[in-house]
Design a protein around this motif. Structure first.
Motif, PDB file in Angstrom:
ATOM      1  N   MET A 135       1.443   4.132   1.974  1.00 51.18           N
ATOM      2  CA  MET A 135       2.295   2.957   2.141  1.00 51.18           C
ATOM      3  C   MET A 135       1.544   1.936   3.001  1.00 51.18           C
ATOM      4  N   SER A 136       1.991   0.680   2.961  1.00 56.09           N
ATOM      5  CA  SER A 136       1.277  -0.395   3.656  1.00 56.09           C
ATOM      6  C   SER A 136       1.182  -0.166   5.155  1.00 56.09           C
ATOM      7  N   ALA A 182       3.730  -5.123  -1.753  1.00 61.46           N
ATOM      8  CA  ALA A 182       3.400  -3.784  -1.260  1.00 61.46           C
ATOM      9  C   ALA A 182       4.573  -2.830  -1.391  1.00 61.46           C
ATOM     10  N   ASP A 183       4.228  -1.541  -1.335  1.00 61.26           N
ATOM     11  CA  ASP A 183       5.206  -0.473  -1.159  1.00 61.26           C
ATOM     12  C   ASP A 183       6.234  -0.352  -2.276  1.00 61.26           C
ATOM     13  N   VAL A 184       5.784  -0.431  -3.508  1.00 60.77           N
ATOM     14  CA  VAL A 184       6.672  -0.220  -4.644  1.00 60.77           C
ATOM     15  C   VAL A 184       6.639   1.285  -4.941  1.00 60.77           C
ATOM     16  N   VAL A 242       2.843   5.393  -5.047  1.00 60.28           N
ATOM     17  CA  VAL A 242       3.230   4.047  -4.654  1.00 60.28           C
ATOM     18  C   VAL A 242       2.297   3.046  -5.333  1.00 60.28           C
ATOM     19  N   VAL A 243       2.840   1.874  -5.643  1.00 64.88           N
ATOM     20  CA  VAL A 243       2.055   0.791  -6.237  1.00 64.88           C
ATOM     21  C   VAL A 243       2.034  -0.379  -5.264  1.00 64.88           C
ATOM     22  N   HIS A 244       0.843  -0.969  -5.120  1.00 64.57           N
ATOM     23  CA  HIS A 244       0.667  -2.222  -4.386  1.00 64.57           C
ATOM     24  C   HIS A 244       0.099  -3.215  -5.403  1.00 64.57           C
ATOM     25  N   VAL A 245       0.808  -4.288  -5.675  1.00 67.96           N
ATOM     26  CA  VAL A 245       0.363  -5.291  -6.646  1.00 67.96           C
ATOM     27  C   VAL A 245      -0.715  -6.156  -6.000  1.00 67.96           C
ATOM     28  N   ILE A 246      -1.812  -6.392  -6.742  1.00 68.57           N
ATOM     29  CA  ILE A 246      -2.930  -7.188  -6.219  1.00 68.57           C
ATOM     30  C   ILE A 246      -3.266  -8.336  -7.160  1.00 68.57           C
TER      31      ILE A 246
END
Length: 191
Positions: A122-123, A171-173, A179-183
């Motif tokens: 997580m972030s 962040a933090d999906v 977990v996915v962090h969109v970039i």
């Protein structure tokens, strides 16, 4: 400063910097994160959720072409730094089309696995590691790439092996298998 204090401070900074806007524009009425206009359910896998997001269609097509659907549907845990369609649009489109061909499956898989870490990060944990490493934390991916995680103000950034910088825009999906962090930029391995 203790590790717990650093993590709490980092989480507070992240929450303050993204909290209101994130809560209003990236959450469903049920309290689940929204990505690309689609509700992300913590009970679904990374692939199941990503397949419904309008801004991740190129990533989903690439995961399918690379033969990684079963892997990213597995138990994990995985942290996926998910580039948006706009991130893929920054690349030379003839190269993207070439990578999507069956004969280039291994090269495409190498690029995509440079976006995956075999952990549930997580972030707040990422920011804590960055702080512990004096502002620059090395992240080794499933594909063997080493990314440099840093802070740019209140945003997490990742620098790939070619020096390109991606910013975590969401962040933090949470997913059932990670977990996915969109970039905003596709991360590439060294040539």
């Amino acid at each position: 400063m203790s590790m717990k204090t650093k993590l709490m401070t980092a989480a507070a900074v992240f929450a303050l910097s993204t909290g209101a806007a994130f809560a209003e524009s990236h959450m469903s009425a049920d309290g689940n994160p929204m990505v690309g206009g689609a509700e992300m359910f913590p009970t679904k896998t990374i692939v199941e959720n990503a397949s419904t997001a309008e801004n991740l269609t190129t990533l989903v097509a690439a995961v399918q072409a690379a033969g990684l659907v079963d892997t990213l549907s597995g138990p994990g845990p995985f942290t996926v730094f998910a580039p948006t369609n706009d991130a893929f649009d920054k690349l030379d489109q003839s190269q993207v089309a070439e990578l999507m061909k069956p004969e280039n499956q291994a090269a495409l898989a190498k690029i995509l696995t440079c976006h995956v870490v075999a952990a549930d990060a997580m972030s707040d944990a990422i920011m804590g590691m960055i702080a512990d490493d004096n502002g620059d934390h090395a992240v080794t991916t499933v594909g063997g790439c080493v990314l440099q995680a840093k802070m740019d103000g209140d945003m997490i950034t990742l620098t790939d092996e070619r020096g390109q910088v991606a910013t975590v825009t969401q962040a933090d999906v949470k997913q059932s298998n990670g977990v996915v962090h969109v970039i905003d930029t596709v991360l590439l391995p060294a040539e």
